[in-house]
Design an enzyme around this catalytic site. Structure first.
Site, PDB file in Angstrom:
ATOM      1  N   HIS A  47      34.551  44.615  50.075  1.00 18.04           N
ATOM      2  CA  HIS A  47      35.300  44.035  48.949  1.00 18.04           C
ATOM      3  C   HIS A  47      36.439  44.977  48.549  1.00 18.04           C
ATOM      4  O   HIS A  47      36.801  45.085  47.395  1.00 18.04           O
ATOM      5  CB  HIS A  47      34.356  43.738  47.773  1.00 18.04           C
ATOM      6  CG  HIS A  47      33.394  42.634  48.096  1.00 18.04           C
ATOM      7  ND1 HIS A  47      33.594  41.327  47.697  1.00 18.04           N
ATOM      8  CD2 HIS A  47      32.261  42.633  48.829  1.00 18.04           C
ATOM      9  CE1 HIS A  47      32.601  40.583  48.166  1.00 18.04           C
ATOM     10  NE2 HIS A  47      31.783  41.354  48.852  1.00 18.04           N
ATOM     11  N   HIS A  51      40.790  40.824  49.555  1.00 15.24           N
ATOM     12  CA  HIS A  51      39.599  40.367  50.296  1.00 15.24           C
ATOM     13  C   HIS A  51      39.125  39.012  49.783  1.00 15.24           C
ATOM     14  O   HIS A  51      39.509  38.576  48.704  1.00 15.24           O
ATOM     15  CB  HIS A  51      38.470  41.392  50.166  1.00 15.24           C
ATOM     16  CG  HIS A  51      37.904  41.459  48.777  1.00 15.24           C
ATOM     17  ND1 HIS A  51      38.472  42.207  47.788  1.00 15.24           N
ATOM     18  CD2 HIS A  51      36.827  40.857  48.220  1.00 15.24           C
ATOM     19  CE1 HIS A  51      37.780  42.080  46.675  1.00 15.24           C
ATOM     20  NE2 HIS A  51      36.768  41.246  46.900  1.00 15.24           N
ATOM     21  N   ASP A  53      35.857  36.549  48.733  1.00 15.29           N
ATOM     22  CA  ASP A  53      34.452  36.433  48.354  1.00 15.29           C
ATOM     23  C   ASP A  53      33.952  35.093  48.890  1.00 15.29           C
ATOM     24  O   ASP A  53      34.368  34.043  48.402  1.00 15.29           O
ATOM     25  CB  ASP A  53      34.298  36.400  46.827  1.00 15.29           C
ATOM     26  CG  ASP A  53      34.414  37.758  46.173  1.00 15.29           C
ATOM     27  OD1 ASP A  53      34.667  38.749  46.870  1.00 15.29           O
ATOM     28  OD2 ASP A  53      34.244  37.800  44.935  1.00 15.29           O
ATOM     29  N   HIS A  57      28.313  36.109  48.751  1.00 12.50           N
ATOM     30  CA  HIS A  57      28.446  37.277  47.868  1.00 12.50           C
ATOM     31  C   HIS A  57      27.472  37.181  46.678  1.00 12.50           C
ATOM     32  O   HIS A  57      26.938  38.173  46.227  1.00 12.50           O
ATOM     33  CB  HIS A  57      29.897  37.355  47.393  1.00 12.50           C
ATOM     34  CG  HIS A  57      30.244  38.575  46.609  1.00 12.50           C
ATOM     35  ND1 HIS A  57      29.690  39.816  46.823  1.00 12.50           N
ATOM     36  CD2 HIS A  57      31.139  38.746  45.579  1.00 12.50           C
ATOM     37  CE1 HIS A  57      30.225  40.691  45.973  1.00 12.50           C
ATOM     38  NE2 HIS A  57      31.086  40.061  45.205  1.00 12.50           N
ATOM     39  N   HIS A 162      31.633  34.325  38.828  1.00 12.04           N
ATOM     40  CA  HIS A 162      31.376  34.303  40.270  1.00 12.04           C
ATOM     41  C   HIS A 162      30.353  33.231  40.626  1.00 12.04           C
ATOM     42  O   HIS A 162      30.513  32.502  41.623  1.00 12.04           O
ATOM     43  CB  HIS A 162      30.835  35.661  40.746  1.00 12.04           C
ATOM     44  CG  HIS A 162      31.914  36.639  41.123  1.00 12.04           C
ATOM     45  ND1 HIS A 162      32.311  37.655  40.314  1.00 12.04           N
ATOM     46  CD2 HIS A 162      32.661  36.750  42.250  1.00 12.04           C
ATOM     47  CE1 HIS A 162      33.271  38.362  40.921  1.00 12.04           C
ATOM     48  NE2 HIS A 162      33.493  37.834  42.098  1.00 12.04           N
ATOM     49  N   GLU A 174      40.410  37.976  46.008  1.00 12.57           N
ATOM     50  CA  GLU A 174      40.618  39.019  45.006  1.00 12.57           C
ATOM     51  C   GLU A 174      41.547  40.089  45.583  1.00 12.57           C
ATOM     52  O   GLU A 174      41.611  40.272  46.807  1.00 12.57           O
ATOM     53  CB  GLU A 174      39.275  39.647  44.613  1.00 12.57           C
ATOM     54  CG  GLU A 174      38.376  38.649  43.884  1.00 12.57           C
ATOM     55  CD  GLU A 174      36.937  39.117  43.689  1.00 12.57           C
ATOM     56  OE1 GLU A 174      36.267  38.581  42.804  1.00 12.57           O
ATOM     57  OE2 GLU A 174      36.477  40.009  44.436  1.00 12.57           O
TER      58      GLU A 174
END
Ligand SMILES: [Zn+2]
Length: 210
Positions: A47, A51, A53, A57, A162, A174
């Site tokens: 991360h 990157h 997710d 995750h 999230h 992100e």
């Protein structure tokens, strides 16, 4: 056609989310030392920097980064201006952000992009309130981007943003840098490293302007 690189450079000097592994890039073979080639060893968390997710995750059994549908990671994207938001992006902020009704990919440009100019991890970044995450899911958006190292506010008591996004299969990008990108319509390409069963994937992300 103009290509905007919205990825941050990976280096030992870059900010890393607290608790994540530090970045180390060490030479293993060096021409300057008599080797035939230059080869380095990389060590960093998945991360790090720019990157993706994937659901895995936060969702047990969720899709990992190697299983993502690539068609979500390439295509029309809207960059929206949320630079006036000071703490957390709310559903109301998104409602007013002129996001087209059928938008699939949305990247949020916030005051975070300026934080990349500062050394070290900055805790006071703008993230998504959970009601914004729900709004994103309800609007059918499949990919959402934010311009610092997490979609979740720093120190949040639980990772609700999230969970809402990843449970719904929304892919989160992100760590993008939108300093030099104006709000508007682009084509996004953001392809993560194909890490088997990966719960995160460093990526090179670009926006193509026609
Ligand atoms: Zn992440």
């Amino acid at each position: 056609m103009k290509i905007h690189d919205i990825s941050v450079s990976i280096s030992a000097a870059m900010p890393v989310y607290p608790g994540d592994p530090a970045v180390s890039i060490e030479p293993v073979l060096q021409i300057a030392k008599g080797d035939d080639a230059n080869v380095s060893r990389l060590s960093f968390g998945n991360h790090t920097g720019t990157h993706l997710d994937p659901p895995a995750h936060f969702v047990p059994g969720g899709k990992s980064v190697d299983q993502l549908n690539l068609s979500t990671l390439f295509g029309p994207a809207r960059v929206v201006d949320l630079t006036r938001v000071q703490t957390a992006i709310t559903a109301d902020d998104l409602e007013r952000a002129r996001i087209p009704k059928r938008a699939v990919r949305v990247l949020c440009k916030t005051r975070n992009s300026e934080l990349w100019a500062r050394a070290g991890f900055q805790k006071d970044f703008v993230a998504f309130a959970w009601d914004a995450a729900q709004w994103i899911v309800d609007r059918g958006i499949r990919l959402i981007g934010i311009d610092y190292l997490s979609a979740e506010s720093f120190g949040a008591s639980e990772p609700k943003t999230h969970r809402v996004l990843l449970n719904a299969g929304v892919i989160v990008i992100e760590g993008i840098d939108l300093r030099n990108v104006a709000p508007g319509n682009y084509t996004l390409a953001c392809l993560p490293l194909k890490i088997k069963d990966g719960d995160g994937g460093p990526a090179r992300a670009i926006l193509i302007e026609e």
